[in-house]
Design an enzyme around this catalytic site. Structure first.
Site, PDB file in Angstrom:
ATOM      1  N   LEU A 146     -67.930-136.598 -14.534  1.00  0.00           N
ATOM      2  CA  LEU A 146     -67.844-135.158 -14.748  1.00  0.00           C
ATOM      3  C   LEU A 146     -69.077-134.410 -14.260  1.00  0.00           C
ATOM      4  CD1 LEU A 146     -66.342-135.202 -18.361  1.00  0.00           C
ATOM      5  CD2 LEU A 146     -65.134-134.832 -16.206  1.00  0.00           C
ATOM      6  N   ARG A 147     -70.020-135.124 -13.662  1.00  0.00           N
ATOM      7  CA  ARG A 147     -71.248-134.463 -13.211  1.00  0.00           C
ATOM      8  C   ARG A 147     -70.959-133.422 -12.136  1.00  0.00           C
ATOM      9  NH1 ARG A 147     -75.631-138.656 -12.342  1.00  0.00           N
ATOM     10  NH2 ARG A 147     -75.745-138.526 -14.612  1.00  0.00           N
ATOM     11  N   GLY A 148     -69.947-133.687 -11.304  1.00  0.00           N
ATOM     12  CA  GLY A 148     -69.608-132.731 -10.261  1.00  0.00           C
ATOM     13  C   GLY A 148     -69.181-131.393 -10.842  1.00  0.00           C
ATOM     14  N   ASP A 198     -77.108-139.242  -6.323  1.00  0.00           N
ATOM     15  CA  ASP A 198     -76.353-138.647  -7.422  1.00  0.00           C
ATOM     16  C   ASP A 198     -77.225-137.778  -8.311  1.00  0.00           C
ATOM     17  OD1 ASP A 198     -73.845-138.442  -8.917  1.00  0.00           O
ATOM     18  OD2 ASP A 198     -74.889-139.553 -10.491  1.00  0.00           O
TER      19      ASP A 198
END
Length: 328
Positions: free
Chosen positions: A265-267, A184
């Site tokens: 929300l990292r994507g 990740d």
């Protein structure tokens, strides 16, 4: 793969690059070649942590660099951007730093000897066969990647120094998977396959053979092309802060992530940062829908949950989602 590495060079906030694929496909060669393309960076003269001259404060207490004081600018030097290899067999002391034994024995003082994380500050940290990295080193990398600092508390030494770098890893997925926490942390993930085009394979073999027979001549032959790519990186970095993102394009990115069911929300943030860097490399003034489509597979491929009802690969699922979102 090359585009992902250029994005990492233009915008370190993307979060690094993971390159997975077959053996002998040039993964390590491409990463190490990046060092020759990057423009030199300004550092504080004598600083072991390559501190930014724009900051007048010493990066750590007792740093030997001549940092600016009393309103005087720091003495600077131009040095190559570091691309540091982290070997799989490296000890934790070698990675994070430890007591300088020579000074301890000869002078009787406790001094810190910086490790690989200090050398990689403001540069790139490269891990070949990253999926085989030992768990205790992964824990260290996760802590440093999250904070941008390396904290060492051992042998009577307490020190905190900056360690902001672009993490680049490569490996063969057949040899094992990465821990989800480390996976990740990579902003982009790209897949490399053995070329199936006859002309491409022949060209690769010819260039490799030319380098083996005359390394200096080969480098000289491609020097002009390398300089163009280096200038492209410089121009893109200068253009990056002024590139805007319209609400409709941002809505496309969010719809895509929702449809794919990415966690958190990292994507979306990575998708946005990557698209902005690609727009800068293209010379565009704003992020377009085409930029989102272009970078979505590498930004989202490793963020998808396994679906027991769908045995399709991540790339296929992303392509289906792109067709659905962009067809609206």
């Amino acid at each position: 793969m090359k585009l992902a590495l250029l994005v990492g060079a233009v915008s370190p906030t993307v979060g690094g690059v993971l390159v997975l694929g077959d053996r002998g496909t040039g993964k390590s060669t491409a990463v190490r070649a990046l060092a020759t393309l990057l423009p030199k960076m300004a550092v504080v003269s004598g600083c072991r942590y390559a501190a930014d001259p724009a900051s007048t404060k010493p990066c750590v207490e007792g740093c030997h660099g001549r940092h600016g004081t009393d309103g005087q600018p720091a003495e600077t030097a131009m040095v190559p951007v570091p691309v540091v290899d982290l070997p799989l067999g490296a000890t934790e002391d070698r990675v994070v730093g430890a007591l300088d034994l020579e000074r301890a024995l000869t002078q009787g003082v406790k001094a810190f000897e910086p490790g690989l994380l200090a050398r990689a500050n403001r540069g790139f940290l490269y891990i070949d066969e990253v999926n085989l990295l030992e768990d205790h080193l992964i824990d260290v990398l996760l802590d440093v990647a999250a904070s941008g600092e390396n904290v060492v508390e051992r042998e009577g030494i307490s020190i905190r120094h900056p360690a902001r770098f672009v993490l680049v890893g490569s490996g063969n997925p057949e040899e094992g998977e990465l821990r989800p926490q480390l996976l990740d942390r990579f902003g982009l993930s790209v897949e490399i396959r053995t070329p199936t085009d006859l002309a491409a394979r022949i060209e690769v073999v010819k260039r490799r053979d030319a380098f083996d027979r005359d390394p200096e001549g080969f480098v000289a032959q491609w020097a002009e092309e390398d300089a163009k790519i280096g200038q492209k990186i410089v121009d893109a970095r200068a253009r990056l802060p002024g590139i805007g993102v319209s609400d409709p394009v941002l809505e496309l990115a969010s719809k895509l992530c929702m449809l794919l069911g990415t966690d958190g929300l990292r994507g979306e943030l990575t998708l946005l940062r990557t698209a902005r860097a690609v727009a800068a490399l293209d010379g565009a003034d704003e992020v377009l829908a085409e930029h989102i489509r272009r970078v979505a597979p590498s930004a989202l491929r490793h963020r998808l949950r396994r679906n027991v009802l769908d045995d399709s690969g991540s790339t296929v699922r992303i392509e289906r989602a792109l067709q659905e979102v962009f067809a609206e």
